[in-house]
Write a protein that holds these residues in place. Structure first.
Motif, mmCIF file in Angstrom:
data_model
loop_
_atom_site.group_PDB
_atom_site.id
_atom_site.type_symbol
_atom_site.label_atom_id
_atom_site.label_comp_id
_atom_site.label_asym_id
_atom_site.label_seq_id
_atom_site.Cartn_x
_atom_site.Cartn_y
_atom_site.Cartn_z
ATOM 1 N N SER A 1 0.811 -1.221 0.000
ATOM 2 C CA SER A 1 0.000 0.000 0.000
ATOM 3 C C SER A 1 0.840 1.266 0.000
ATOM 4 O O SER A 1 0.329 2.347 -0.250
ATOM 5 C CB SER A 1 -0.963 0.011 1.188
ATOM 6 N N SER A 2 2.125 1.150 0.273
ATOM 7 C CA SER A 2 2.978 2.342 0.240
ATOM 8 C C SER A 2 3.449 2.664 -1.178
ATOM 9 O O SER A 2 4.054 3.701 -1.405
ATOM 10 C CB SER A 2 4.183 2.157 1.162
ATOM 11 N N LEU A 3 3.147 1.784 -2.132
ATOM 12 C CA LEU A 3 3.526 2.047 -3.523
ATOM 13 C C LEU A 3 2.638 3.137 -4.112
ATOM 14 O O LEU A 3 1.487 3.294 -3.711
ATOM 15 C CB LEU A 3 3.391 0.772 -4.354
ATOM 16 N N PRO A 4 3.130 3.865 -5.113
ATOM 17 C CA PRO A 4 2.315 4.900 -5.757
ATOM 18 C C PRO A 4 1.127 4.277 -6.507
ATOM 19 O O PRO A 4 1.195 3.133 -6.966
ATOM 20 C CB PRO A 4 3.271 5.571 -6.742
ATOM 21 N N ASP A 5 0.065 5.050 -6.652
ATOM 22 C CA ASP A 5 -1.135 4.569 -7.345
ATOM 23 C C ASP A 5 -0.828 4.071 -8.753
ATOM 24 O O ASP A 5 -1.396 3.079 -9.199
ATOM 25 C CB ASP A 5 -2.201 5.665 -7.418
ATOM 26 N N THR A 6 0.069 4.744 -9.457
ATOM 27 C CA THR A 6 0.369 4.325 -10.833
ATOM 28 C C THR A 6 0.969 2.923 -10.868
ATOM 29 O O THR A 6 0.666 2.139 -11.766
ATOM 30 C CB THR A 6 1.327 5.312 -11.527
ATOM 31 N N THR A 7 1.782 2.592 -9.889
ATOM 32 C CA THR A 7 2.366 1.253 -9.819
ATOM 33 C C THR A 7 1.301 0.232 -9.457
ATOM 34 O O THR A 7 1.225 -0.845 -10.047
ATOM 35 C CB THR A 7 3.515 1.223 -8.798
ATOM 36 N N LEU A 8 0.457 0.585 -8.496
ATOM 37 C CA LEU A 8 -0.605 -0.334 -8.078
ATOM 38 C C LEU A 8 -1.597 -0.596 -9.215
ATOM 39 O O LEU A 8 -2.017 -1.737 -9.428
ATOM 40 C CB LEU A 8 -1.342 0.223 -6.854
ATOM 41 N N THR A 9 -1.964 0.436 -9.968
ATOM 42 C CA THR A 9 -2.909 0.220 -11.067
ATOM 43 C C THR A 9 -2.275 -0.631 -12.168
ATOM 44 O O THR A 9 -2.962 -1.425 -12.800
ATOM 45 C CB THR A 9 -3.449 1.541 -11.649
ATOM 46 N N THR A 10 -0.980 -0.496 -12.365
ATOM 47 C CA THR A 10 -0.297 -1.352 -13.340
ATOM 48 C C THR A 10 -0.346 -2.809 -12.891
ATOM 49 O O THR A 10 -0.651 -3.708 -13.685
ATOM 50 C CB THR A 10 1.170 -0.910 -13.535
ATOM 51 N N ILE A 11 -0.081 -3.050 -11.628
ATOM 52 C CA ILE A 11 -0.139 -4.415 -11.084
ATOM 53 C C ILE A 11 -1.556 -4.957 -11.203
ATOM 54 O O ILE A 11 -1.764 -6.083 -11.657
ATOM 55 C CB ILE A 11 0.352 -4.437 -9.621
ATOM 56 N N ILE A 12 -2.545 -4.154 -10.826
ATOM 57 C CA ILE A 12 -3.942 -4.582 -10.874
ATOM 58 C C ILE A 12 -4.359 -4.901 -12.307
ATOM 59 O O ILE A 12 -5.093 -5.860 -12.552
ATOM 60 C CB ILE A 12 -4.858 -3.513 -10.243
ATOM 61 N N ALA B 1 -8.430 -2.253 1.063
ATOM 62 C CA ALA B 1 -8.398 -1.116 1.987
ATOM 63 C C ALA B 1 -9.124 0.046 1.325
ATOM 64 O O ALA B 1 -9.327 0.053 0.113
ATOM 65 C CB ALA B 1 -6.952 -0.717 2.308
ATOM 66 N N THR B 2 -9.483 1.039 2.115
ATOM 67 C CA THR B 2 -10.184 2.203 1.597
ATOM 68 C C THR B 2 -9.386 2.848 0.461
ATOM 69 O O THR B 2 -9.951 3.237 -0.556
ATOM 70 C CB THR B 2 -10.413 3.234 2.724
ATOM 71 N N ARG B 3 -8.087 2.948 0.627
ATOM 72 C CA ARG B 3 -7.244 3.571 -0.394
ATOM 73 C C ARG B 3 -7.316 2.826 -1.727
ATOM 74 O O ARG B 3 -7.131 3.409 -2.783
ATOM 75 C CB ARG B 3 -5.799 3.612 0.088
ATOM 76 N N TRP B 4 -7.584 1.528 -1.702
ATOM 77 C CA TRP B 4 -7.585 0.707 -2.908
ATOM 78 C C TRP B 4 -8.919 0.743 -3.660
ATOM 79 O O TRP B 4 -9.009 0.267 -4.783
ATOM 80 C CB TRP B 4 -7.283 -0.743 -2.550
ATOM 81 N N ARG B 5 -9.967 1.282 -3.059
ATOM 82 C CA ARG B 5 -11.302 1.192 -3.666
ATOM 83 C C ARG B 5 -11.377 1.775 -5.065
ATOM 84 O O ARG B 5 -12.040 1.239 -5.929
ATOM 85 C CB ARG B 5 -12.339 1.873 -2.770
#
Length: 163
Positions: free
Chosen positions: A43-54, A69-73
């Motif tokens: 969760s400490s990764l930037p949103d751009t990295t997380l959306t790429t993984i997703i 988590a709320t941040r991931w919604r």
């Protein structure tokens, strides 16, 4: 250190530019102290990295990340969609599921892979799906028909062509 923590270490070193840890030729080796148990490193990764993984996850798993988590919604809805009807159980009407996923997902579509059962009898829907602005940056389109006589491509599919 477990596999997940090793993966997180690799991702962090790639995103953060590396410090002592990172991905080596023989696999991930984190040179830093292991994180405390229960530490949420992903969760400490930037949103751009997380959306790429997703976007690389199967559709169902990508959608499930909203519950992390709320941040991931918002992340799944913003991530490029990787929609493949192989992820849809056979007992469900896959065309209806595709329609629901496309209406729930607000982000761009990166990949669309549909078999005959998803678009058989839904040719107008398929054409409408492909006309959606979400498909403007589509990178992969796979429509397979099985062993039956080939079906013509929907007219909207040609708007996606580079030539």
């Amino acid at each position: 250190m477990g596999c997940i923590q090793s993966l997180v270490g690799c991702i962090q070193s790639l995103v953060g530019g590396g410090g002592g840890g990172g991905c080596g030729g023989s696999g991930c080796r984190n040179q830093e102290q292991p994180p405390e148990s229960g530490t949420d490193l992903i969760s400490s990764l930037p949103d751009t990295t997380l959306t790429t993984i997703i976007s690389l996850l199967p559709t169902r798993d990508g959608a499930r990340t909203q519950a992390v988590a709320t941040r991931w919604r918002h992340l799944w809805r913003a991530a490029p969609l990787n929609l493949c009807d192989d992820d849809i159980p056979w007992r469900m009407s896959s065309g209806d599921v595709v329609s629901r996923v496309l209406s729930a997902h607000r982000g761009p579509v990166r990949r669309l892979s549909l078999g005959w059962r998803s678009w058989s009898g839904r040719y107008p829907d398929l054409d409408a799906w492909l006309r959606s602005p979400a498909f403007d940056g589509l990178q992969e389109l796979e429509l397979w028909h099985g062993f039956a006589r080939p079906a013509p491509m929907p007219p909207a599919a040609f708007r996606l062509s580079a030539s």
